[in-house]
Design an enzyme around this catalytic site. Structure first.
Site, short mmCIF file in Angstrom:
data_model
loop_
_atom_site.label_atom_id
_atom_site.label_comp_id
_atom_site.label_asym_id
_atom_site.label_seq_id
_atom_site.Cartn_x
_atom_site.Cartn_y
_atom_site.Cartn_z
N GLN A 26 -16.67 5.03 -1.30
CA GLN A 26 -16.16 4.88 -2.66
C GLN A 26 -17.31 4.96 -3.66
O GLN A 26 -17.17 5.54 -4.74
CB GLN A 26 -15.40 3.57 -2.80
CG GLN A 26 -14.65 3.49 -4.12
CD GLN A 26 -13.64 2.36 -4.16
OE1 GLN A 26 -13.10 1.96 -3.14
NE2 GLN A 26 -13.40 1.84 -5.35
N ASP A 68 -8.80 -5.91 -6.61
CA ASP A 68 -9.21 -5.96 -5.21
C ASP A 68 -10.30 -4.94 -4.90
O ASP A 68 -10.92 -4.97 -3.85
CB ASP A 68 -8.00 -5.75 -4.29
CG ASP A 68 -7.19 -4.52 -4.65
OD1 ASP A 68 -7.29 -4.06 -5.80
OD2 ASP A 68 -6.48 -4.00 -3.78
N THR A 93 -2.26 6.75 1.33
CA THR A 93 -1.87 6.24 2.65
C THR A 93 -0.36 6.15 2.79
O THR A 93 0.14 5.92 3.87
CB THR A 93 -2.50 4.86 2.91
OG1 THR A 93 -2.44 4.12 1.70
CG2 THR A 93 -3.93 4.99 3.35
N HIS A 148 1.08 0.35 -8.09
CA HIS A 148 0.27 1.42 -8.67
C HIS A 148 0.56 1.63 -10.14
O HIS A 148 -0.22 2.25 -10.85
CB HIS A 148 0.57 2.75 -7.96
CG HIS A 148 0.07 2.82 -6.56
ND1 HIS A 148 0.91 2.93 -5.48
CD2 HIS A 148 -1.18 2.81 -6.05
CE1 HIS A 148 0.20 2.98 -4.38
NE2 HIS A 148 -1.07 2.90 -4.69
N HIS A 186 3.93 2.94 -5.53
CA HIS A 186 4.88 1.86 -5.69
C HIS A 186 4.56 1.10 -6.97
O HIS A 186 3.64 1.45 -7.69
CB HIS A 186 4.92 0.95 -4.45
CG HIS A 186 3.57 0.43 -4.04
ND1 HIS A 186 2.92 -0.55 -4.74
CD2 HIS A 186 2.77 0.79 -3.02
CE1 HIS A 186 1.77 -0.79 -4.15
NE2 HIS A 186 1.64 0.00 -3.12
N LYS A 198 2.46 -11.21 -5.05
CA LYS A 198 2.38 -9.83 -5.50
C LYS A 198 3.74 -9.35 -5.93
O LYS A 198 4.73 -9.53 -5.22
CB LYS A 198 1.89 -8.93 -4.34
CG LYS A 198 0.45 -8.52 -4.49
CD LYS A 198 0.13 -7.41 -3.51
CE LYS A 198 -1.36 -7.13 -3.52
NZ LYS A 198 -1.75 -6.09 -2.58
N LYS A 205 -6.85 -6.83 3.22
CA LYS A 205 -5.97 -6.52 4.34
C LYS A 205 -6.41 -7.38 5.52
O LYS A 205 -7.58 -7.65 5.69
CB LYS A 205 -6.10 -5.05 4.74
CG LYS A 205 -5.45 -4.12 3.76
CD LYS A 205 -4.01 -3.93 4.16
CE LYS A 205 -3.21 -3.08 3.23
NZ LYS A 205 -3.51 -3.08 1.85
N LYS A 208 7.16 -6.32 -4.25
CA LYS A 208 7.49 -6.33 -2.83
C LYS A 208 8.81 -7.04 -2.65
O LYS A 208 9.05 -8.08 -3.24
CB LYS A 208 6.42 -7.10 -2.04
CG LYS A 208 5.05 -6.51 -2.16
CD LYS A 208 4.76 -5.56 -1.04
CE LYS A 208 3.38 -4.96 -1.25
NZ LYS A 208 3.12 -3.77 -0.51
N THR A 209 9.64 -6.48 -1.83
CA THR A 209 10.87 -7.18 -1.48
C THR A 209 10.93 -7.23 0.03
O THR A 209 10.02 -6.76 0.71
CB THR A 209 12.11 -6.42 -1.98
OG1 THR A 209 12.17 -5.18 -1.29
CG2 THR A 209 12.06 -6.19 -3.46
N ARG A 268 -5.63 -0.46 8.96
CA ARG A 268 -4.49 0.43 8.77
C ARG A 268 -4.43 1.46 9.88
O ARG A 268 -5.46 1.82 10.43
CB ARG A 268 -4.64 1.19 7.46
CG ARG A 268 -4.38 0.33 6.26
CD ARG A 268 -4.43 1.19 5.06
NE ARG A 268 -4.51 0.39 3.87
CZ ARG A 268 -4.79 0.86 2.67
NH1 ARG A 268 -5.03 2.14 2.54
NH2 ARG A 268 -4.83 0.09 1.65
#
Length: 457
Positions: free
Chosen positions: A223, A244, A94, A102, A99, A279, A136, A282-283, A140
């Site tokens: 899935q 998750d 996606t 992963h 990042h 998490k 989420k 993330k910034t 998305r």
RNA sequence: GGGGAUUUUCCAGAGUGGACAAAUGGAGCAGACUGUAAAUCUGUUGCCUUAUGGCUUCAUAGGUUCGAAUCCUAUAGUCCCCA
């Protein structure tokens, strides 16, 4: 043939990286020997490459804090010990880059691969067109096929940096999902899913208040279907994913049990979180990407260099390939050597992702900036002459153009608060202008203590 | 299909005709203290040539009014209840 060449490269990389470790920790002969022994073993007996480690795979994963849940720990442990297992992990294309989140998955795959198991990387070209509702709050945006395919290509390139891609099976679930017949799918697969149970599962529960479409509800079926196909066609017995994904993975195990009567397993890994539960990766600017175009290697290194004290050992365990034995030793003297260990940790992770050479560059730059004010290798920004007015450029514009602030107003605030230094002088005059010749040799703008950029023309 | 509620700045969430660029908290940024950490304290957080000034924002489009985040109408998104 290819595998051999890779080994050679790896030895070289590790060799360099260990020279640096020497530099950092003065002498850590143990690490050095361990790694070399491992690589020579690997060269000589590729089929027994897990011999270097006296721990069982699952024990190692557990000791590293990677395991969240498993569907039958002992059975999985035995399976990995006695067989060459095919394991799959799915990635949703996606975004256009992996990042830091992963990274745990990718490195877990690498660990599995080093223990001699077969890896299937499944890219969710089909499922990405739906979007995973787990964890989420909102749906998305729906991506086009072209974007998805582009993303998959980038993912593959990045994965190849870690994994021995020649030994992996790379698949895209669009292959089997896109051609599905709706009615057949419902009859064969849909019949095995109880909506009541699905809605009770954690990943859909919190969506019940904020809205969940049928479109997204299908994610679990797809899935599970992926796992079914992989089990049938590739003899895949284990699925690994982030915690998750747990409900989705279990659903797959169950589906296979019902349809094929095969026993399969699910393993979920812990998400990379900070000690206070947020998490990691993330910034304010978004995620820390593995793509050096999106997150510069220096920023990547700095992210880990600046990590909380309490998270250092966790990062060592989860994100480096350093042996647990060594990590234990580090843990003992973390009080004394916090900063050295942070440096080593940041270096190790950076070199895994971007290679040893780039990582040592980042290390060097960082040391120079924070150490003896040597601004030779500071990241540079070229300022075009077009931005000059009457042969001058205002300081607020310059700060904005260098990327240190988003607007002139922000630049102004920074100056007023004393957060900007130019060539090591605090700037208070917010009307200051620069001429072309000032920029010829480059001027070093520092925002706060950590952000630094050299502007040249 | 019917009824109700809701939509505010990065997020959460006040504001229900002027005192609103909009309380408060979180997150971010900067300063002090430090170890390139955390905690703490201070400042700051729409944009604009630097502003007791101007401009654009409170889902979207119209309207009422001297004046609208606030009232009215329509549209869209989201949620709840009944079917």
């Amino acid at each position: 043939m290819r595998a051999t060449r890779r080994c050679g490269l790896d030895i070289f990389t590790i060799f360099c990286s260990n020279i640096l470790i020497f530099k950092i920790l003065d002498a850590n002969i143990k690490t050095y020997n361990n790694i070399l022994t491992f690589y020579f073993l690997f060269l000589k007996y590729p089929e027994k490459r897990h011999c270097w480690c006296y721990m069982k795979l699952m024990e190692e994963l557990e000791a590293r804090g990677l395991l969240a849940q498993t569907s039958g720990y002992n059975e999985i442990l035995d399976l990995f010990e006695n067989e060459k297992v095919t394991v799959y992990t799915g990635f949703d294309p996606t975004g256009d880059s992996f990042h830091v989140g992963h990274l745990v998955q990718l490195l877990t795959l690498l660990r599995l691969q080093r223990f001699g198991h077969r890896i299937v990387c499944l890219f969710g070209g089909g499922t990405a067109m739906i979007g995973d509702p787990s964890a989420k709050n909102e749906m998305r945006p729906i991506l086009t096929k072209e974007t998805i395919n582009k993303n998959i290509e980038k993912f593959k390139m990045q994965a190849a940096k870690f994994l021995d891609i020649s030994q992996c099976v790379i698949l895209n679930n669009a292959e089997w999902l896109c051609g599905l017949d709706y009615i057949d799918f419902l009859r064969e697969i849909g019949i095995h899913f109880s909506v009541n149970r699905m809605l009770a599962s954690e990943c859909y529960k919190n969506r019940l208040n904020s809205g969940l479409t049928f479109f997204e509800l299908n994610y679990m079926l797809m899935q599970s279907y992926d796992f079914l196909i992989l089990n049938k066609n590739y003899d895949c017995q284990v699925q690994i994913g982030g915690s998750d994904q747990w409900s989705n993975m279990l659903a797959g195990v169950e589906l296979i049990r019902k349809k094929n009567k095969n026993k399969t397993y699910a393993i979920s890994t812990n998400l990379l979180t900070t000690s206070d539960g947020r998490k990691m990766g993330k910034t304010e600017k978004g995620a820390i990407w593995l793509d050096s175009q999106k997150t510069s290697i220096y920023d990547f290194y700095q992210y880990f260099r600046n990590i909380d004290d309490g998270d250092v050992i966790k990062c060592f365990k989860m994100l480096t390939m350093i042996s647990l034995e060594d990590i234990e030793n580090y843990e003992c003297d973390i009080e004394k050597n916090t900063n050295e260990l942070k440096e080593l940790m940041a270096f190790e992770i950076t070199s895994l992702v971007h290679g040893c050479e780039e990582a040592s560059k980042a290390l060097d730059v960082s040391r120079k900036i924070f150490g003896k004010k040597d601004y030779e290798q500071v990241p540079q920004v070229n300022i075009k002459y077009d931005f000059f007015k009457n042969d001058e450029i205002k300081i607020t514009d310059l700060i904005r153009l260098s990327g240190l602030s988003k607007s002139n107003s922000e630049s102004l605030r920074l100056i007023k608060q004393g957060g900007i230094t130019i060539n090591d002088l605090v700037i208070t005059d917010y009307g200051k202008c620069f001429k072309e010749e000032d920029l010829k040799n480059g001027i070093v703008i520092k925002k706060g203590k950590k952000r630094i950029i050299k502007c040249v023309i």
